[in-house]
Design a protein around this motif. Sequence first.
Motif, PDB file in Angstrom:
ATOM      1  N   CYS A  92       0.827  -1.206   0.000  1.00 14.57           N
ATOM      2  CA  CYS A  92       0.000   0.000   0.000  1.00 14.57           C
ATOM      3  C   CYS A  92       0.865   1.261   0.000  1.00 14.57           C
ATOM      4  CB  CYS A  92      -0.944  -0.009   1.204  1.00 14.57           C
ATOM      5  SG  CYS A  92      -2.092  -1.400   1.225  1.00 14.57           S
ATOM      6  N   GLY A  93       2.040   1.173  -0.610  1.00 15.15           N
ATOM      7  CA  GLY A  93       2.975   2.289  -0.592  1.00 15.15           C
ATOM      8  C   GLY A  93       2.448   3.546  -1.253  1.00 15.15           C
ATOM      9  N   ALA A  94       1.685   3.405  -2.330  1.00 17.17           N
ATOM     10  CA  ALA A  94       1.146   4.580  -3.007  1.00 17.17           C
ATOM     11  C   ALA A  94       0.157   5.313  -2.118  1.00 17.17           C
ATOM     12  CB  ALA A  94       0.481   4.174  -4.319  1.00 17.17           C
ATOM     13  N   ALA A  95      -0.680   4.552  -1.426  1.00 17.53           N
ATOM     14  CA  ALA A  95      -1.628   5.179  -0.509  1.00 17.53           C
ATOM     15  C   ALA A  95      -0.897   5.881   0.633  1.00 17.53           C
ATOM     16  CB  ALA A  95      -2.594   4.130   0.042  1.00 17.53           C
ATOM     17  N   CYS A  96       0.182   5.280   1.117  1.00 18.08           N
ATOM     18  CA  CYS A  96       0.942   5.875   2.224  1.00 18.08           C
ATOM     19  C   CYS A  96       1.626   7.174   1.786  1.00 18.08           C
ATOM     20  CB  CYS A  96       1.974   4.888   2.750  1.00 18.08           C
ATOM     21  SG  CYS A  96       1.269   3.453   3.600  1.00 18.08           S
ATOM     22  N   SER A  97       2.255   7.179   0.608  1.00 20.97           N
ATOM     23  CA  SER A  97       2.941   8.392   0.161  1.00 20.97           C
ATOM     24  C   SER A  97       1.928   9.499  -0.120  1.00 20.97           C
ATOM     25  CB  SER A  97       3.798   8.109  -1.074  1.00 20.97           C
ATOM     26  OG  SER A  97       3.005   7.696  -2.175  1.00 20.97           O
ATOM     27  N   GLY A  98       0.782   9.149  -0.704  1.00 22.13           N
ATOM     28  CA  GLY A  98      -0.249  10.156  -0.947  1.00 22.13           C
ATOM     29  C   GLY A  98      -0.816  10.715   0.340  1.00 22.13           C
ATOM     30  N   PHE A  99      -1.015   9.848   1.334  1.00 18.82           N
ATOM     31  CA  PHE A  99      -1.513  10.301   2.634  1.00 18.82           C
ATOM     32  C   PHE A  99      -0.532  11.273   3.275  1.00 18.82           C
ATOM     33  CE2 PHE A  99      -2.085  10.153   7.177  1.00 18.82           C
ATOM     34  CZ  PHE A  99      -3.459  10.076   7.357  1.00 18.82           C
ATOM     35  N   ALA A 100       0.741  10.931   3.252  1.00 18.75           N
ATOM     36  CA  ALA A 100       1.758  11.790   3.860  1.00 18.75           C
ATOM     37  C   ALA A 100       1.852  13.125   3.140  1.00 18.75           C
ATOM     38  CB  ALA A 100       3.110  11.081   3.855  1.00 18.75           C
ATOM     39  N   MET A 143      -1.625   8.200  10.103  1.00 21.96           N
ATOM     40  CA  MET A 143      -1.623   7.111   9.135  1.00 21.96           C
ATOM     41  C   MET A 143      -1.989   5.797   9.802  1.00 21.96           C
ATOM     42  SD  MET A 143       1.404   5.982   6.439  1.00 21.96           S
ATOM     43  CE  MET A 143       1.768   7.694   6.052  1.00 21.96           C
ATOM     44  N   HIS A 144      -1.439   5.557  10.987  1.00 20.89           N
ATOM     45  CA  HIS A 144      -1.783   4.341  11.728  1.00 20.89           C
ATOM     46  C   HIS A 144      -3.287   4.258  11.982  1.00 20.89           C
ATOM     47  CE1 HIS A 144       2.350   3.511  12.100  1.00 20.89           C
ATOM     48  NE2 HIS A 144       2.596   3.978  13.307  1.00 20.89           N
ATOM     49  N   ALA A 145      -3.914   5.403  12.226  1.00 18.14           N
ATOM     50  CA  ALA A 145      -5.330   5.420  12.595  1.00 18.14           C
ATOM     51  C   ALA A 145      -6.272   5.519  11.397  1.00 18.14           C
ATOM     52  CB  ALA A 145      -5.592   6.596  13.546  1.00 18.14           C
ATOM     53  N   ALA A 146      -5.736   5.802  10.221  1.00 15.27           N
ATOM     54  CA  ALA A 146      -6.590   6.022   9.051  1.00 15.27           C
ATOM     55  C   ALA A 146      -7.186   4.710   8.546  1.00 15.27           C
ATOM     56  CB  ALA A 146      -5.792   6.701   7.943  1.00 15.27           C
ATOM     57  N   PRO A 147      -8.501   4.555   8.526  1.00 20.34           N
ATOM     58  CA  PRO A 147      -9.104   3.293   8.080  1.00 20.34           C
ATOM     59  C   PRO A 147      -8.889   3.006   6.597  1.00 20.34           C
ATOM     60  CG  PRO A 147     -10.795   4.966   8.474  1.00 20.34           C
ATOM     61  CD  PRO A 147      -9.510   5.521   8.984  1.00 20.34           C
ATOM     62  N   ALA A 148      -8.650   4.055   5.800  1.00 19.80           N
ATOM     63  CA  ALA A 148      -8.501   3.860   4.358  1.00 19.80           C
ATOM     64  C   ALA A 148      -7.084   3.485   3.947  1.00 19.80           C
ATOM     65  CB  ALA A 148      -8.926   5.129   3.617  1.00 19.80           C
ATOM     66  N   VAL A 149      -6.141   3.514   4.885  1.00 19.12           N
ATOM     67  CA  VAL A 149      -4.740   3.224   4.569  1.00 19.12           C
ATOM     68  C   VAL A 149      -4.269   2.067   5.442  1.00 19.12           C
ATOM     69  CG1 VAL A 149      -2.392   4.116   4.462  1.00 19.12           C
ATOM     70  CG2 VAL A 149      -4.309   5.639   3.957  1.00 19.12           C
ATOM     71  N   ASP A 150      -3.870   0.976   4.809  1.00 18.38           N
ATOM     72  CA  ASP A 150      -3.311  -0.157   5.543  1.00 18.38           C
ATOM     73  C   ASP A 150      -1.794  -0.002   5.576  1.00 18.38           C
ATOM     74  OD1 ASP A 150      -2.499  -2.517   6.650  1.00 18.38           O
ATOM     75  OD2 ASP A 150      -3.317  -3.816   5.078  1.00 18.38           O
ATOM     76  N   ASP A 151      -1.302   0.510   6.689  1.00 19.39           N
ATOM     77  CA  ASP A 151       0.146   0.711   6.810  1.00 19.39           C
ATOM     78  C   ASP A 151       0.766  -0.330   7.732  1.00 19.39           C
ATOM     79  OD1 ASP A 151      -0.706   1.627   9.305  1.00 19.39           O
ATOM     80  OD2 ASP A 151       0.706   3.300   9.351  1.00 19.39           O
ATOM     81  N   SER A 152       0.131  -1.484   7.857  1.00 19.42           N
ATOM     82  CA  SER A 152       0.670  -2.525   8.727  1.00 19.42           C
ATOM     83  C   SER A 152       2.040  -2.988   8.257  1.00 19.42           C
ATOM     84  CB  SER A 152      -0.291  -3.710   8.816  1.00 19.42           C
ATOM     85  OG  SER A 152      -0.552  -4.233   7.522  1.00 19.42           O
ATOM     86  N   MET A 153       2.220  -3.060   6.919  1.00 22.31           N
ATOM     87  CA  MET A 153       3.535  -3.412   6.359  1.00 22.31           C
ATOM     88  C   MET A 153       3.856  -2.530   5.154  1.00 22.31           C
ATOM     89  SD  MET A 153       3.877  -7.549   6.799  1.00 22.31           S
ATOM     90  CE  MET A 153       5.648  -7.458   6.572  1.00 22.31           C
ATOM     91  N   SER A 154       3.373  -1.296   5.194  1.00 21.58           N
ATOM     92  CA  SER A 154       3.630  -0.320   4.134  1.00 21.58           C
ATOM     93  C   SER A 154       3.903   1.028   4.774  1.00 21.58           C
ATOM     94  CB  SER A 154       2.433  -0.209   3.188  1.00 21.58           C
ATOM     95  OG  SER A 154       2.143  -1.432   2.555  1.00 21.58           O
TER      96      SER A 154
END
Length: 362
Positions: A92-100, A143-154
């Motif tokens: 989910c790297g794209a979602a993480c970079s966009g969120f940040a 990011m940890h709390a965002a339901p739309a972003v799975d950052d468990s391993m991203s």
Amino acid sequence: MGCAHGKCCLPRGDGGVRREGGGVPGGRGGSTLGRAAVPGAGLTLEYATLTVDGLYPDSPGRETQDAYLVATRFAGDPDLHLFAVFDGHGACGAACSGFARDALPRLLLLAAEDDAAGGGGSLLATDPAGAFRAAMVGVNEEMHAAPAVDDSMSGTTAVAALVAGGALHVANVGDSRAVAGVWRDGRVAAEELSWDQTPFRADERARVKACGARVMSVEQVEGVRDPDAEGWLADEGDPPRVWARDGLYPGTAFTRSLGDLAAEGVGVIADPEVKTVEITPAHLFFVVASDGVFEFLSSQEVVDMVAMHQDPRDACAAIAAESYKLWLEHENRTDDITIIIVHIRDAQNGVTKRTPAAPGRR
């Protein structure tokens, strides 16, 4: 991005105005030129951006995991201008970079406003390092709390450069990089504005080990090399990575990140390193870029290429093309490549000093 995770396929918005160009497959951005005045310092910034999608033959529809941000007149202040690059990793790297990308400017502004409301003045003015730390740690928590972003391993890297009048503040989490071109001893020399946070660094290696991590390359994990050896070479074989004591994860080649809960559990933290430099007449430009650029190009090589071009759009295209070529010479793929180049010009005459005979900034 250097990690042993899978790659991403989640949607992400663009990090700024991007138009086709760049002279390499998948090039976007770099075809428009931006300018911003810094009236308090008598400067004009002239900047260009470029993103080139990575080539992944096994995943032809893969979306870029890089994002970038250009926010001129940040917080409504004509002397504040923010430039940042984010390089996602994991499924989910794209979602993480966009969120940040979306969260950092909001939280940086919030940190400054909260301090000002308490009577201490803007934190960006009184303690920019503190403002960046609060903002990046806040991005990580959101990011940890965002339901739309799975950052468990991203997760994502983040390197941000804030022009604040006559100062440049750079905050870095991960292995993206910022570097300035400075006129010194008759040539343009690279001045590092950030430090890659990877297991190659003895201090970072010791820190994650103290948190319970193992540091080994893939060859060491697989038993091909001595698991206790630490003689890794930057240009040979797989780099040292961060692993859990009892599992084959997260496998990150960096020691700091936004997001990535699994890596956080073994010391991969979101605290940035922050550097402040005074912008002098010798500072000609600065570059903010993902490790898709710096994997095979040194900071000095990048600075040399920027110095060859008056127009930052041309420099973006040249660096992206060279990076792309070098990736394919070493591997059967390329990483995503994102570059922001900012020329620092004198507001009065609009050009930079480039010869030893030129007095002051020209």
